[in-house]
Motif scaffolding. Structure first.
Motif, mmCIF file in Angstrom:
data_model
loop_
_atom_site.group_PDB
_atom_site.id
_atom_site.type_symbol
_atom_site.label_atom_id
_atom_site.label_comp_id
_atom_site.label_asym_id
_atom_site.label_seq_id
_atom_site.Cartn_x
_atom_site.Cartn_y
_atom_site.Cartn_z
ATOM 1 N N LYS A 82 30.000 28.041 124.692
ATOM 2 C CA LYS A 82 28.995 28.949 124.190
ATOM 3 C C LYS A 82 28.044 29.402 125.135
ATOM 4 O O LYS A 82 27.650 30.530 125.444
ATOM 5 C CB LYS A 82 28.107 28.308 123.008
ATOM 6 C CG LYS A 82 26.979 29.167 122.473
ATOM 7 C CD LYS A 82 26.347 28.479 121.393
ATOM 8 C CE LYS A 82 25.318 29.269 120.809
ATOM 9 N NZ LYS A 82 24.589 28.703 119.485
ATOM 10 N N ALA A 85 29.399 31.812 127.686
ATOM 11 C CA ALA A 85 29.747 33.054 127.094
ATOM 12 C C ALA A 85 28.432 33.809 127.138
ATOM 13 O O ALA A 85 28.200 35.052 127.009
ATOM 14 C CB ALA A 85 30.185 33.025 125.846
ATOM 15 N N ARG A 86 27.014 33.027 127.205
ATOM 16 C CA ARG A 86 25.813 33.689 127.132
ATOM 17 C C ARG A 86 25.384 34.024 128.342
ATOM 18 O O ARG A 86 24.250 35.057 128.566
ATOM 19 C CB ARG A 86 24.934 32.549 126.693
ATOM 20 C CG ARG A 86 25.184 32.199 124.961
ATOM 21 C CD ARG A 86 24.174 31.180 124.573
ATOM 22 N NE ARG A 86 22.555 31.748 124.780
ATOM 23 C CZ ARG A 86 21.755 30.704 125.430
ATOM 24 N NH1 ARG A 86 22.270 29.378 125.918
ATOM 25 N NH2 ARG A 86 20.543 31.243 125.644
ATOM 26 N N LYS A 95 34.340 35.322 125.385
ATOM 27 C CA LYS A 95 33.650 34.963 124.069
ATOM 28 C C LYS A 95 33.763 33.295 123.860
ATOM 29 O O LYS A 95 34.899 32.775 124.630
ATOM 30 C CB LYS A 95 34.314 35.439 122.624
ATOM 31 C CG LYS A 95 34.251 36.981 122.901
ATOM 32 C CD LYS A 95 32.728 37.471 123.063
ATOM 33 C CE LYS A 95 32.637 39.037 122.733
ATOM 34 N NZ LYS A 95 31.532 39.571 122.912
ATOM 35 N N GLU A 96 33.047 32.668 123.180
ATOM 36 C CA GLU A 96 33.164 31.132 122.933
ATOM 37 C C GLU A 96 34.385 31.007 122.579
ATOM 38 O O GLU A 96 34.849 31.542 121.457
ATOM 39 C CB GLU A 96 31.941 30.643 122.268
ATOM 40 C CG GLU A 96 32.115 28.983 122.012
ATOM 41 C CD GLU A 96 30.966 28.449 120.943
ATOM 42 O OE1 GLU A 96 31.101 27.442 120.697
ATOM 43 O OE2 GLU A 96 30.215 29.585 120.594
ATOM 44 N N ASP A 98 37.291 31.310 123.965
ATOM 45 C CA ASP A 98 38.316 32.103 124.684
ATOM 46 C C ASP A 98 38.880 30.939 125.934
ATOM 47 O O ASP A 98 38.322 30.391 126.395
ATOM 48 C CB ASP A 98 37.886 33.364 125.490
ATOM 49 C CG ASP A 98 37.567 34.575 124.814
ATOM 50 O OD1 ASP A 98 38.373 34.307 123.501
ATOM 51 O OD2 ASP A 98 36.946 35.455 125.124
#
Length: 407
Positions: A82, A85-86, A95-96, A98
């Motif tokens: 997460k 991805a941020r 994306k989280e 992936d």
């Protein structure tokens, strides 16, 4: 007692020296910190505030990439967290959850400078970003980079208990030299950073990405070898790159090289510094130059030295023996070279024992020769004894007396 002799060898020309100094003054660089380094030896040929600590933006990623190449498998599957991805732009847009192959993410990091890819790689290798930046710091220290502090793996500005995310132009040049000249993964590093375009998918094959190399300098100068750009609000524009022309490999690092609306300053500085290195420096074989000195030639051939209280060859009770002191300069030594200006000279320091006391072992150290360039040690070699020589003792003295009077 040790005797010291200092000698300079070379051919300085005052007019040429004045012209070279004028050219240095006329470089007029935009960068607040800059270094020009000889890639072969690591010698710094030019610096402007090279030891000043400054943030380095995405030039950080050269360390991230080389550590990944050395510690991970290129076929490793990296799962995006997460936090990865941020990460802000510039980013791949992962994306989280992936998943990507490690090799593909290294292209993403070095071609497009994607911050999320660097974060994901760091977490995959070390578990957490903090652990990975500790690994980066450890590597930097091993390379002699004592003024570098990695806080993030992507170069975004940050701060920890050791201060802000920073390096120096000198340290950054040392890191780049390691990446392209010394690392066991130097060929992989160059292959990635020289790639113009790379297309890849996530591990499912459903998402496709294309990365283009943002290192415009690859097409600006003959022999452009590698490079990494960087920018943050704190760091300004930064660059670390290298050029190879003929047998010269020149590394340039630039920090705080302008801010928005000055994006091309770094290319101007890069060209100036590389051209300066190509024009002003040539390789010279320093042991060959040292051999122009008569004292060095004498030591290479073998210099006879008296040894106090030793057994002389003629057996005379009242004489001391001698030993030949040698400086071993091999064929390989004669080929050793370093980039130097025409006006620079090699300084020779010869330290010899004024008094040699018997006994002497074969290859015993009797002194040393140090070659220096601008006060920095190039190489040291021991002066050694060519033979073993014994000390006069009572038995030897008795035998010599007996021989003398028996005859």
């Amino acid at each position: 007692m040790i005797g010291v002799l200092c000698i300079s060898v070379g051919f300085p020309v005052l007019q040429v020296q004045a012209e070279e100094e004028a050219q240095v003054d006329n470089l007029q660089l935009y960068a607040q910190s800059a270094v020009l380094m000889d890639g072969e030896s690591g010698r710094i040929l030019f610096e402007k505030d090279g030891g000043e600590e400054r943030p380095m933006a995405s030039t950080t990623k050269i360390m991230t990439c080389i550590l990944a190449l050395e510690t991970a498998n290129l076929n490793d599957i990296v799962t995006v967290s997460k936090e990865a991805a941020r990460q802000p732009e510039v980013h791949l847009g992962m994306k989280e959850g992936d998943q990507f192959y490690m090799e593909d993410l290294l292209y993403s990091i070095m071609l497009e400078s994607h911050n999320d890819s660097a974060w994901a790689v760091a977490e995959h290798i070390s578990g957490t970003v903090d652990e990975f930046t500790s690994l980066m710091d450890q590597k930097a220290k091993k390379l002699g980079c004592n003024h570098t502090n990695f806080v993030t793996p992507n170069g975004l500005d940050g701060k920890d208990e050791d201060g802000i995310h920073h390096t120096t132009a000198k340290d950054l040049a040392r890191i780049m030299r390691y990446c392209i000249m010394e690392s066991p993964q130097k060929e992989a590093f160059l292959r990635i950073t020289q790639t113009k375009t790379k297309t890849f998918q996530d591990t499912t094959g459903k998402k496709q990405f294309t990365c283009s190399n943002h290192n415009a300098f690859l097409d600006m100068m003959e022999g452009a070898l590698t490079g990494k750009t960087g920018f943050t609000g704190e760091a300004g524009y930064c660059y670390a790159g290298a050029v190879r022309q003929g047998d010269k490999t020149l590394i340039v690092t630039l920090l705080a090289c302008g801010w928005p609306n000055n994006k091309n300053y770094k290319w101007d500085d890069m060209k100036k510094l590389v051209q300066y290195g190509l024009d002003q420096y040539e390789y010279r074989q320093y042991w060959e130059e040292a051999l122009q000195n008569g004292e060095i030639r004498l030591l290479e051939a073998g210099k006879e030295k008296e040894v106090k209280d030793s057994t002389p060859q003629d057996g005379n009770l009242y004489n001391d023996g001698t030993v030949n002191a040698f400086l071993n300069i091999s064929a390989t030594d004669r080929q050793k070279r370093i980039l130097m200006k025409k006006t620079e000279t090699i300084e020779i320091q010869i330290q010899e024992q004024d008094t040699i006391q018997a006994p002497v072992e074969k290859k015993q150290k009797l002194g040393e020769v140090t070659l220096l360039l601008n006060g920095e040690v190039l190489e040291q070699k021991n002066i050694i004894s060519g033979d073993q020589i014994s000390r006069k003792d009572l038995l030897w003295t008795y035998r010599q007396i007996w021989k003398t009077y028996a005859l």
